[in-house]
Structures are given as C-alpha cells and as structure tokens.
Write a protein that holds these residues in place. Structure first.
Motif, short mmCIF file in Angstrom:
data_model
loop_
_atom_site.label_atom_id
_atom_site.label_comp_id
_atom_site.label_asym_id
_atom_site.label_seq_id
_atom_site.Cartn_x
_atom_site.Cartn_y
_atom_site.Cartn_z
N VAL A 96 2.86 14.14 -8.91
CA VAL A 96 3.71 15.10 -9.35
C VAL A 96 4.25 15.51 -10.87
O VAL A 96 4.43 16.50 -11.29
N ASP A 97 4.47 14.29 -11.49
CA ASP A 97 5.05 14.30 -12.85
C ASP A 97 3.88 15.05 -13.69
O ASP A 97 4.31 15.77 -14.73
N ASP A 98 2.78 14.69 -13.62
CA ASP A 98 1.79 15.22 -14.38
C ASP A 98 1.43 16.71 -14.13
O ASP A 98 1.47 17.56 -15.01
N ASP A 99 1.51 17.00 -12.89
CA ASP A 99 1.60 18.60 -12.67
C ASP A 99 2.75 19.15 -13.34
O ASP A 99 2.37 20.28 -14.02
N ALA A 100 3.87 18.61 -13.26
CA ALA A 100 4.99 19.45 -13.90
C ALA A 100 4.75 19.47 -15.30
O ALA A 100 5.08 20.49 -16.09
N GLY A 101 4.33 18.33 -16.09
CA GLY A 101 4.14 18.42 -17.67
C GLY A 101 2.95 19.35 -17.96
O GLY A 101 3.26 20.10 -18.73
N ASP A 102 1.93 19.53 -16.86
CA ASP A 102 0.97 20.46 -17.36
C ASP A 102 1.40 22.01 -17.41
O ASP A 102 1.11 22.60 -18.24
N GLU A 103 2.39 22.26 -16.20
CA GLU A 103 2.83 23.63 -16.18
C GLU A 103 3.90 23.85 -17.35
O GLU A 103 3.53 24.97 -17.91
N ARG B 32 0.80 -1.04 -0.12
CA ARG B 32 0.02 0.00 -0.16
C ARG B 32 0.97 1.07 0.01
O ARG B 32 0.59 2.36 -0.74
N GLU B 33 1.92 1.12 0.81
CA GLU B 33 2.60 2.35 0.98
C GLU B 33 3.30 2.62 -0.49
O GLU B 33 3.63 3.72 -0.97
N PHE B 34 4.01 1.41 -1.09
CA PHE B 34 4.48 1.86 -2.30
C PHE B 34 3.63 2.41 -3.38
O PHE B 34 3.82 3.16 -4.19
N HIS B 35 2.24 1.92 -3.44
CA HIS B 35 1.52 2.21 -4.25
C HIS B 35 0.97 3.81 -4.10
O HIS B 35 1.03 4.54 -4.95
N ALA B 36 0.98 4.27 -2.91
CA ALA B 36 0.64 5.46 -2.66
C ALA B 36 1.87 6.25 -2.96
O ALA B 36 1.62 7.27 -3.82
N ALA B 37 3.16 5.82 -2.56
CA ALA B 37 4.35 6.61 -3.18
C ALA B 37 4.33 6.77 -4.66
O ALA B 37 4.47 7.91 -5.09
N VAL B 38 4.07 5.53 -5.37
CA VAL B 38 4.00 5.78 -6.98
C VAL B 38 3.08 6.77 -7.30
O VAL B 38 3.29 7.50 -8.18
N ASN B 39 2.08 6.58 -6.96
CA ASN B 39 0.71 7.33 -7.06
C ASN B 39 1.24 8.99 -7.22
O ASN B 39 1.11 9.83 -7.82
N GLN C 65 4.06 10.35 -6.75
CA GLN C 65 5.24 10.77 -7.90
C GLN C 65 4.51 10.94 -9.34
O GLN C 65 4.83 11.70 -9.95
N SER C 66 3.62 10.15 -9.59
CA SER C 66 3.20 10.29 -11.01
C SER C 66 2.19 11.46 -11.28
O SER C 66 2.18 12.21 -11.88
#
Lengths: 306, 235
Positions: free
Chosen positions: B207-214, B195-202, B204-205
C-alpha cells in the motif's frame, strides 16, 4: 467404480448361510500377497462386478489405507475426498466379521453346555478351551481396533462438515451438466444427508433468533459483500507436518514430479507462492509446510500428514 | 462437537500408541497352531473355530505358528498373546545398551541434527518396558536411564530449534512421532501467526509503495498543495 453399500448388505442378507458353507481351509492357504479372502461371498460378488479397482483389495492393505486416510484427515485443515470404494469394502468386512464372531461364540456356548452335561469330558476341555478361545479373543480385539478407526474417522469428518457447512454449501451449488455436484464425490451418502439436515437446522436457528431482526440487506448468512466474509473457508495456508514418502508404488524413476539432485537424491520441487520461494522436498524427510503447497502431492499419495 | 477440541489440534498419546501398535514385531510363539494336514479331519466340530479369520493382519501367519520359531506379527497382537502367556517378544535391535549408547554419542556430537532412531522409539520402549520386561537381556533400569537421557537431549534440541520458526517452512528429519505430536499445536500456532504478520506487513508495504507511486506521477504542483493544506491544518 463406487460400490453400493446397500447392495452389499442385501447380498449379505441373502447369503448368510453361505458363510457356514464356505471352506475354511481355503483361508489358511492365502498369503498376504494374494487378493481377497475368498471365503467371503460378498468379495466374490465384488469381483464379479468387474470393478478393476478391487484388484489389490487385500484386507491388510485396505486397513493400512484406512489408517493413512484417518491420519491425513485428522491433520488436514480441509475436508478430504471420501474413499467410497475403500469404505464400502471395509464396512462390509466389519459386518461379516461381526456375524462370524457371533456364530463362533454361539458355538462356544453350545459346546460348553454339552461337555459339562457329558461329565467326564470337562477336565480335559479347560486347557483346550483356552486355546480355542484365543483366536476368538484376538479377532474381537482386532474388530474393536478397526471399529475405533472407522468411528474416529467419521467423527473427524462430521466435525469438519459442521464447521464448514456454509462453504460446502457454496461448493455444492456448482452443479455441473450431468446434475452431479462435487459434493457427491467428497462426501458419503450418509454424510450428505447429515450435512443437508444440519445446515437446514442451524440456518433456521440463526434466522429465527438473529437474522430476521436485522435490517434486510444484512440478513444473508453467506454475505460476502461487506468487510468480512461471513463464509468460513478452510484455512488453505495452515501449517501441517508432512513426511515425504515418494510415489506409492515405489518407482522413483517413473515419477515425473521428482527431480534428481547432484548427489543422486530425488526430491520434489515446490513453490510457496506468497513468498516466491522454491523449496526442495527430499524423500524421507519431515517438513512443516503450508497446506496449499503440498495439497496435490497429498492427493497423489506422495506425502503423508504426520 | 463430534470431535472433542483437544483432539482437533493433534493426536492424543493413546492414539499415537494405537498407531504404533499397528507396526510389526518379532515374537517366539509358545504354542503351535500349525495343524498337520492329514489325520485331523475326524476332530470335533470345534476345529472350525480354531481358524484365525483376521481382518487387518495376515491370518495365515497366525494359523501356521510353530512354537519357538520366530514369526512377525502386529504389536497389539504380540502384546495380547504375551498377556495370555502364549509368546515371548523379541526385543528390537536398537533397544540395547550398546546401541543406545552409540545413539547418545551421536546426539551429543551433532547438536543440529537428530539421530536416526525409529519413529516410534518412545512409545515402543515404554510399552516393552511395561509389558515385556522379562524378554530383555539387558537390565531394564539401565535401558530406562538411557532412554530418559535420549528424551532429554532431543527435547533440548527441539526447543533450541524453535528459534528457526519462520513463516516459510521448517525441516525436521528423524523426529519421533511422539515428539512431533507434542510440538504440533505450539509450532503450528506460532507459524500461522508469523504467516499472518508477514502477510499483513507485505500488504502494508505494498500500500505504501502504491501511495508513493501516485505522488510521483501527479507532479510537483499537487505535492506542494498538499504540503500547504497539511501545514494549514496544523495551525
């Protein structure tokens, strides 16, 4: 309504001779379905208080509830609500039973002494004594069992209070208009006293050894502003094993949270918010789920932690 | 700590046995506690002590026992009476060679499901073998063999089922309490980590999505500036 332990014990002190005078034959007539063992005067006192919750307080059912609470408490990641009324009745019954057993064993000592001094009664009395001691033996074994459950339950709760004392402090600070904090329902009175003193002592220890040597803006023990939250909250999403038992009264069609599937089976619909996933919990199955998904069902008694 | 650490994760086997001992089982009592209502009032004062004032079980059942008429009592009480040679225990129906054989067949045929054994089968069979050995009609060594086979088959299934562990949920019907208890620390630990891994991966992705939007919203000019500054830094 909450039953006051002090009142019950005070009643007990006043009425100790009433235990002898109570009619033992009335006990034999009660069966499992009827209300309380009426020979105990404090049960009558409880009935007299007009608390409607005592209606189904047969000691067998109470014991079943106590064991269920114990198992739930052991498996749950957070501190569950304290069953004030149930524990009040249970402790009163244990106290009464201990006194009853003391009285019986004193009778035994006297009975044995007089028979031996009588002389010719002793040969016939031995097998009779074995038969007579059997109820005593069983009652003592049962008392030990119920005391074990109570002790283990209290130990588990105290361990959780120790672990989450800062978090409980935060909860306790939300005092509502009447001056009651949610901790009054969640903890027993003794647990509250223990919690306050334990929190005070550990805070003093931390202050004296570490905190006062830190720079002033880092000195708060419940610092939530930095990168890490210093307050240890219970892990709400911890995985637990649950067994779905359905509504406690067994009436499946009256339960609004149940939905009926195509095969006519009943199940509870739940959602895991973090994953946006819907899960159907069918009755009689065992699942491993996050605790926050089944928290309300557990409070309603529709699932049990296994 | 108030609760020892090995008890904080799961129940000890003794505690599982305690829970199982609260269940009811049928017995043949060898003594009669049912007193006739008349003709007994003249007895000695010890009569009161014969009354069974029980807290957790139904006292009236014990007070009305008639020898060799079957009654149902809690398991711990039955074991206590058996120890005092005051009763015979009636073995439950699923603990016979025939029904255990049928259960074994079911387990072998269905590799993905567990057979419908009672939830306390492991503990109950062990207790009865040890303490009520003379009450069995089938030879005990055969029953023990079958119970052992059942244990091994179900354990294999549990271990194979471990590959289904994920961060969402698991469904394991018909598992016995002892089996659940053994697996509990391991399964809960692993699924928590997943669960922790899954939450961390989500996160992360996200954050990446946000950066791409900007990047896309700011237009091409700044994007190319970044390219230039990035390349100048590498020189």
């Amino acid at each position: 309504m909450d039953v006051d332990i002090e009142d019950i014990l005070a009643e007990l002190d006043r009425d100790t001779t009433a235990v002898n005078r109570s009619d033992p034959r009335s006990d034999a007539a009660t069966d499992a379905g009827t209300v309380v063992n009426s020979s105990f005067p404090q049960e009558q006192a409880l009935k007299g208080r007009g608390s409607g919750a005592v209606a189904t307080a047969s000691s067998q059912e109470d014991y079943g509830r106590l064991v269920a609470h114990w198992r739930n408490e052991r498996c749950a990641p957070e501190l569950l609500q304290y069953p004030h009324a149930l524990m009040g009745r249970t402790l009163a019954r244990i106290q009464a039973q201990m006194e009853h057993l003391e009285m019986l064993s004193m009778d035994f000592m006297e009975g044995n002494g007089s028979e031996q001094s009588g002389g010719n009664g002793s040969s016939g009395s031995r097998p009779v004594n074995n038969n007579r001691m059997l109820p005593l033996l069983c009652m003592e074994a049962e008392l030990e069992r119920i005391k074990f459950v109570v002790r283990s339950y209290v130990r588990c709760r105290l361990a959780k209070i120790d672990r989450y004392s800062l978090y409980l402090r935060q909860v306790g600070e939300q005092v509502d208009d009447d001056g009651f904090s949610p901790l009054d329902a969640q903890l027993s009175r003794d647990e509250l006293v223990y919690f306050r003193r334990h929190a005070e002592i550990t805070l003093k220890l931390f202050n004296d050894t570490i905190l006062k040597h830190l720079p002033p803006d880092l000195q708060a023990i419940n610092d939530t502003e930095g990168a890490f939250n210093m307050v240890d909250e219970p892990d709400w999403a911890k995985f637990v094993f649950v067994k779905v038992t359905g509504p406690p009264d067994g009436r499946l069609d009256a339960d609004h949270q149940l939905t009926r599937g195509q095969d006519g089976e009943y199940f509870y619909q739940t959602t895991i918010h973090e994953l946006d996933e819907d899960i159907d919990l069918s009755i009689g199955s065992i699942y491993v789920l996050r605790y926050n998904v089944i928290k309300e069902l557990l409070a309603d008694g529709k699932v049990v932690l296994v | 700590m108030s609760l020892p650490s090995h008890l904080q994760e799961t129940f000890s086997p003794e505690e599982v046995q305690f829970v199982v001992e609260n269940q009811k089982i049928k017995i043949f009592p060898r003594i009669t506690t049912n007193r006739r209502r008349n003709g007994r009032t003249g007895d000695a004062s010890g009569d009161d002590s014969n009354q069974w004032k029980m807290l957790t079980v139904d006292g009236s059942v014990l007070d009305n026992m008639v020898a060799m008429r079957s009654t149902e009592v809690a398991l711990w009480l039955a074991l206590l009476l058996k120890q005092q040679s005051k009763c015979n225990i009636i073995i439950p129906g699923w603990l016979t060679v025939k029904s255990l054989d049928a259960m074994l067949q079911f387990e072998k045929r269905n590799k993905d499901r567990f057979g419908t054994l009672p939830w306390d089968w492991q503990v109950l069979s062990e207790i009865l073998f040890k303490q009520a050995a003379d009450d069995f009609s089938d030879p005990i060594h055969e029953l023990r063999n079958r119970i052992q086979d059942l244990k091994e088959i179900r354990q294999m299934k549990v271990l194979q089922g471990l590959k289904f562990m994920n961060e969402s949920h698991l469904q394991l019907d018909n598992l016995g309490l002892m089996e659940i208890n053994e697996m509990r620390p391991f399964i809960v630990d692993i699924m928590d980590k997943l669960r922790e891994f899954h939450a961390a991966v989500n996160v992360q992705s996200a954050v990446d999505d946000d950066a791409g939007d900007e990047d896309m919203s700011m237009g091409t000019g700044i994007y190319s500036d970044r390219d230039i500054s990035a390349s100048s830094r590498t020189h």
